[in-house]
Design a protein around this motif. Structure first.
Motif, PDB file in Angstrom:
ATOM      1  N   ASP A 151      -9.066  52.578  13.129  1.00 50.25           N
ATOM      2  CA  ASP A 151      -9.098  51.998  14.476  1.00 50.25           C
ATOM      3  C   ASP A 151      -7.679  51.642  14.896  1.00 50.25           C
ATOM      4  OD1 ASP A 151      -9.721  50.726  16.800  1.00 50.25           O
ATOM      5  OD2 ASP A 151     -10.354  48.870  15.830  1.00 50.25           O
ATOM      6  N   TYR A 152      -7.269  52.176  16.034  1.00 44.59           N
ATOM      7  CA  TYR A 152      -5.897  51.922  16.450  1.00 44.59           C
ATOM      8  C   TYR A 152      -5.799  50.874  17.554  1.00 44.59           C
ATOM      9  CZ  TYR A 152      -7.437  55.847  19.335  1.00 44.59           C
ATOM     10  OH  TYR A 152      -8.151  56.695  20.129  1.00 44.59           O
ATOM     11  N   ALA A 153      -6.926  50.225  17.843  1.00 41.20           N
ATOM     12  CA  ALA A 153      -6.916  49.242  18.927  1.00 41.20           C
ATOM     13  C   ALA A 153      -5.865  48.169  18.686  1.00 41.20           C
ATOM     14  CB  ALA A 153      -8.290  48.602  19.083  1.00 41.20           C
ATOM     15  N   GLU A 154      -5.638  47.830  17.407  1.00 45.23           N
ATOM     16  CA  GLU A 154      -4.710  46.733  17.146  1.00 45.23           C
ATOM     17  C   GLU A 154      -3.256  47.112  17.437  1.00 45.23           C
ATOM     18  OE1 GLU A 154      -3.867  45.750  12.960  1.00 45.23           O
ATOM     19  OE2 GLU A 154      -5.551  47.046  12.501  1.00 45.23           O
ATOM     20  N   TYR A 155      -3.002  48.418  17.613  1.00 43.49           N
ATOM     21  CA  TYR A 155      -1.638  48.820  17.935  1.00 43.49           C
ATOM     22  C   TYR A 155      -1.353  48.767  19.435  1.00 43.49           C
ATOM     23  CZ  TYR A 155      -0.685  49.932  13.158  1.00 43.49           C
ATOM     24  OH  TYR A 155      -0.478  49.814  11.815  1.00 43.49           O
ATOM     25  N   GLY A 156      -2.341  48.300  20.171  1.00 43.67           N
ATOM     26  CA  GLY A 156      -2.126  48.141  21.602  1.00 43.67           C
ATOM     27  C   GLY A 156      -2.106  49.457  22.321  1.00 43.67           C
ATOM     28  N   GLY A 157      -1.493  49.465  23.475  1.00 46.89           N
ATOM     29  CA  GLY A 157      -1.522  50.657  24.314  1.00 46.89           C
ATOM     30  C   GLY A 157      -0.458  51.661  23.926  1.00 46.89           C
ATOM     31  N   ALA A 158      -0.620  52.876  24.443  1.00 49.68           N
ATOM     32  CA  ALA A 158       0.358  53.933  24.210  1.00 49.68           C
ATOM     33  C   ALA A 158       1.286  54.005  25.412  1.00 49.68           C
ATOM     34  CB  ALA A 158      -0.363  55.253  24.013  1.00 49.68           C
ATOM     35  N   PRO A 159       2.575  54.121  25.171  1.00 48.67           N
ATOM     36  CA  PRO A 159       3.510  54.051  26.288  1.00 48.67           C
ATOM     37  C   PRO A 159       3.741  55.385  26.987  1.00 48.67           C
ATOM     38  CG  PRO A 159       4.712  54.229  24.240  1.00 48.67           C
ATOM     39  CD  PRO A 159       3.249  54.231  23.867  1.00 48.67           C
ATOM     40  N   LEU A 160       4.065  55.308  28.270  1.00 49.89           N
ATOM     41  CA  LEU A 160       4.647  56.440  28.987  1.00 49.89           C
ATOM     42  C   LEU A 160       6.143  56.236  28.893  1.00 49.89           C
ATOM     43  CD1 LEU A 160       1.718  56.355  30.117  1.00 49.89           C
ATOM     44  CD2 LEU A 160       2.651  57.208  32.228  1.00 49.89           C
ATOM     45  N   LEU A 161       6.805  57.071  28.118  1.00 49.56           N
ATOM     46  CA  LEU A 161       8.217  56.833  27.840  1.00 49.56           C
ATOM     47  C   LEU A 161       9.106  57.677  28.743  1.00 49.56           C
ATOM     48  CD1 LEU A 161       7.972  56.604  23.964  1.00 49.56           C
ATOM     49  CD2 LEU A 161       8.603  54.765  25.523  1.00 49.56           C
ATOM     50  N   GLY A 162      10.170  57.046  29.236  1.00 52.57           N
ATOM     51  CA  GLY A 162      11.114  57.748  30.089  1.00 52.57           C
ATOM     52  C   GLY A 162      11.009  57.327  31.541  1.00 52.57           C
ATOM     53  N   LEU A 163      10.136  56.349  31.809  1.00 56.77           N
ATOM     54  CA  LEU A 163      10.021  55.831  33.177  1.00 56.77           C
ATOM     55  C   LEU A 163      10.927  54.608  33.329  1.00 56.77           C
ATOM     56  CD1 LEU A 163       6.141  55.989  33.674  1.00 56.77           C
ATOM     57  CD2 LEU A 163       7.855  57.649  34.452  1.00 56.77           C
ATOM     58  N   ARG A 164      11.316  54.316  34.578  1.00 58.31           N
ATOM     59  CA  ARG A 164      12.193  53.168  34.828  1.00 58.31           C
ATOM     60  C   ARG A 164      11.536  51.848  34.454  1.00 58.31           C
ATOM     61  NH1 ARG A 164      16.831  54.286  37.680  1.00 58.31           N
ATOM     62  NH2 ARG A 164      16.734  56.359  38.595  1.00 58.31           N
ATOM     63  N   SER A 165      10.230  51.758  34.704  1.00 57.64           N
ATOM     64  CA  SER A 165       9.519  50.522  34.379  1.00 57.64           C
ATOM     65  C   SER A 165       8.552  50.804  33.232  1.00 57.64           C
ATOM     66  CB  SER A 165       8.698  50.044  35.572  1.00 57.64           C
ATOM     67  OG  SER A 165       9.469  50.051  36.734  1.00 57.64           O
ATOM     68  N   PRO A 166       8.384  49.849  32.325  1.00 59.20           N
ATOM     69  CA  PRO A 166       7.410  50.048  31.252  1.00 59.20           C
ATOM     70  C   PRO A 166       5.993  50.226  31.806  1.00 59.20           C
ATOM     71  CG  PRO A 166       8.886  48.253  30.706  1.00 59.20           C
ATOM     72  CD  PRO A 166       9.154  48.615  32.143  1.00 59.20           C
ATOM     73  N   VAL A 167       5.371  51.342  31.454  1.00 59.91           N
ATOM     74  CA  VAL A 167       3.985  51.592  31.829  1.00 59.91           C
ATOM     75  C   VAL A 167       3.232  51.918  30.552  1.00 59.91           C
ATOM     76  CG1 VAL A 167       2.394  53.076  33.127  1.00 59.91           C
ATOM     77  CG2 VAL A 167       4.588  52.430  34.140  1.00 59.91           C
ATOM     78  N   ILE A 168       2.115  51.211  30.343  1.00 65.17           N
ATOM     79  CA  ILE A 168       1.361  51.347  29.097  1.00 65.17           C
ATOM     80  C   ILE A 168      -0.042  51.852  29.421  1.00 65.17           C
ATOM     81  CG2 ILE A 168       0.273  50.041  27.208  1.00 65.17           C
ATOM     82  CD1 ILE A 168       3.111  49.902  26.624  1.00 65.17           C
ATOM     83  N   LYS A 169      -0.469  52.869  28.660  1.00 63.84           N
ATOM     84  CA  LYS A 169      -1.831  53.385  28.802  1.00 63.84           C
ATOM     85  C   LYS A 169      -2.678  52.808  27.675  1.00 63.84           C
ATOM     86  CE  LYS A 169      -5.278  56.226  29.829  1.00 63.84           C
ATOM     87  NZ  LYS A 169      -6.270  55.513  29.017  1.00 63.84           N
ATOM     88  N   ALA A 170      -3.677  52.014  28.044  1.00 62.00           N
ATOM     89  CA  ALA A 170      -4.632  51.547  27.028  1.00 62.00           C
ATOM     90  C   ALA A 170      -5.752  52.581  26.936  1.00 62.00           C
ATOM     91  CB  ALA A 170      -5.188  50.188  27.420  1.00 62.00           C
ATOM     92  N   HIS A 171      -6.386  52.678  25.788  1.00 61.80           N
ATOM     93  CA  HIS A 171      -7.456  53.661  25.577  1.00 61.80           C
ATOM     94  C   HIS A 171      -8.594  53.399  26.566  1.00 61.80           C
ATOM     95  CE1 HIS A 171     -10.319  56.220  23.453  1.00 61.80           C
ATOM     96  NE2 HIS A 171      -9.272  56.731  22.827  1.00 61.80           N
ATOM     97  N   GLY A 172      -9.206  54.482  27.035  1.00 61.61           N
ATOM     98  CA  GLY A 172     -10.287  54.359  28.007  1.00 61.61           C
ATOM     99  C   GLY A 172     -11.434  53.492  27.522  1.00 61.61           C
ATOM    100  N   SER A 173     -11.663  53.477  26.220  1.00 63.30           N
ATOM    101  CA  SER A 173     -12.784  52.700  25.672  1.00 63.30           C
ATOM    102  C   SER A 173     -12.339  51.321  25.198  1.00 63.30           C
ATOM    103  CB  SER A 173     -13.434  53.468  24.521  1.00 63.30           C
ATOM    104  OG  SER A 173     -12.493  53.661  23.499  1.00 63.30           O
TER     105      SER A 173
END
Lengths: 335, 335
Positions: free
Chosen positions: A275-297
């Motif tokens: 289970d990777y939920a504890e690692y938090g969201g996955a980042p979109l890297l290379g954008l000016r502002s930090p944007v994080i994608k959390a899993h749909g579920s």
């Protein structure tokens, strides 16, 4: 620090997003969470008094998981996802999080947050859990379909810094997804990328085959967006198919149900390890502002952890460090 | 009909290859199997009298699974694998089979059997089992790393004919491995291939995502060799990791062993459903002579079935049909 959360994104929203936000501010009172979405829906989850560090920004539209990303982002300008990213761009918040439509989040990120200087192709990273009980930060998994060699070098630099600064991995190992472990293996792209990764200031461990990813062959796995997307969906699909087939067998008779009941704690332990939920969201890297994608579920815990990832992303100045490292590693490189 | 079998190839050789050959000639007495390999090793498995339709061609060298393919094929000219393919080229046999080093078999096929007219890039096909209890014939899984659009069209035509004529699938469905199901998705390659497959005389069902392969989304799956190799290894790796982790949990205590014992028949049924041994070997398509790759872990039954596949390949004149279909579908196409 202020973080915007797309309150409507994800299978369990807005319950998971609101509950996750509440848990996050309880754990870290210096945070302010801006919940973006349907005001009534959000308030219905905020039973009782609203904490001072929870704000609501009402929006009227929602991007659905099945919406075509580019169209949805262009048309639904008052959607919770788009507004959350726009707030990051306008510095009204320090970062944005969504568990909604991945393609739409990537599109909104490119369109509204914009690319970092020197980054031609931002990357979508994801976590693939491995049996070492860690995750393999894999990028790109679908932002950029036809990558050039120096794009993959940038992914490696960005992924390595994220793994170190946000996930807390010491000297993260970086692998290149390939069809064999020997140098010289692969297609034109990977053959061109291999020497770039060798020369860069990275803990590069060479080529990694798809079968060794779940064994934890590296901390950061680099590939083009097409291949990364196939890898991710192949692993997810194989796991889902195997578990659904096993479940079918395990419930096919009374005696099998007894056997399954005995093994349940072991099965749950295994699922928890993967289970990777504890690692938090996955980042979109290379954008000016930090944007994080959390899993749909994502459940509330996963949202809370995604918020914690975003907070570390901001606090550690990861984007600034990436910028510096890129300048160091990319000297002389360009399209 | 005469079929050469690399008697030394595979984890269980020469026991599996010799026993498989014996079973094949028993089932189909019109076959002659030429066992190529270490004569003493082969004879030790042939207890008693040698049937009239089993021949032995002695060789002195063996290509190991870890040998670098191109070097091994060039240096070990008297290896069982190379000699078996050479016999096919010289029409001493109608087809060649090996469960040995895949890369070496592909190299020997290209070098000694040669390409069919009009085929620039032969493809290595493989079987991915699916929950429909069938297999998905997937190609290319590693022969050609940088494919062009018309290569994938050729894979589709060859794979479709093989699935129909050898596997016995009626009007096999053909899918294009991609990152989304909608037309227009993907990288430059898949975007260019999609209209070619649409226009061809195929039962084309559109794009197929990696997660739907095990669900049996199509009978024939087309992709470039790099992506196909990643897909195959990702699925195999995920399955191997999950089963080894489950085994660990299921044997971690006495009570778990009891639970596992109860569930064993169900687990075996599931494994059997996902077992592709009965589909015989996977073909190298686009070579002048039929060359079949049996799985490295083949037992006697799998070798017998690979021989049966080769026999059908020859009997059905699959190569001749492929040649005709290619001329029909590829008019105006060339590099």
């Amino acid at each position: 620090m202020r973080i915007a959360v797309d309150a409507m994104g994800g299978d369990n929203a807005p319950r998971s997003t609101v509950q996750g936000a509440l848990a996050a501010v309880k754990e870290n009172p210096s945070l302010t969470i801006v919940l973006v979405g349907d005001e009534q829906g959000i308030r219905s989850q905020l039973s009782g008094e609203i904490p001072a560090n929870i704000e609501i920004v009402p929006t009227t539209e929602v991007i659905d998981p099945d919406d075509e990303p580019v169209k949805a982002v262009r048309r639904k300008k008052n959607s919770s996802l788009v507004v959350a990213v726009q707030m990051a761009r306008e510095n009204l918040v320090d970062a944005a999080i969504s568990a909604g439509n991945t393609g739409a989040l990537m599109t909104a990120g490119l369109l509204y947050a914009g690319r970092m200087e020197g980054i031609e192709r931002p990357a979508l990273a994801t976590f693939i859990p491995n049996i070492k009980g860690r995750v393999t930060l894999t990028l790109d998994v679908g932002a950029n379909m036809d990558a050039k060699p120096h794009h993959l070098l940038q992914y490696a630099v960005m992924g390595s810094l994220y793994a170190e600064r946000v996930l807390g991995f010491e000297k993260p190992t970086v692998g290149l997804l390939n069809v064999g472990t020997e140098e010289g293996k692969g297609n034109e792209l990977t053959k061109a990328v291999f020497p770039l990764l060798t020369d860069a200031d990275l803990n590069f461990v060479g080529n990694v085959e798809a079968r060794d990813v779940l064994e934890g062959a590296c901390d950061v796995l680099v590939c083009d967006g097409f291949v990364g997307n196939v890898l991710l969906k192949a692993v997810e699909g194989a796991a889902a198919t195997i578990f659904s087939q096993l479940k079918q067998e395990f419930t096919s008779s009374l005696i099998n149900k007894v056997g399954a009941a005995i093994l349940k704690p072991g099965l749950m332990r295994f699922r928890k390890r993967m289970d990777y939920a504890e690692y938090g969201g996955a980042p979109l890297l290379g954008l000016r502002s930090p944007v994080i994608k959390a899993h749909g579920s994502s459940d509330a815990k996963a949202v809370k952890n995604a918020i914690a990832s975003a907070a570390t992303f901001v606090k550690q100045d990861v984007n600034e460090i990436i910028q510096k490292e890129l300048q160091k590693n990319m000297t002389g490189e360009s399209e």
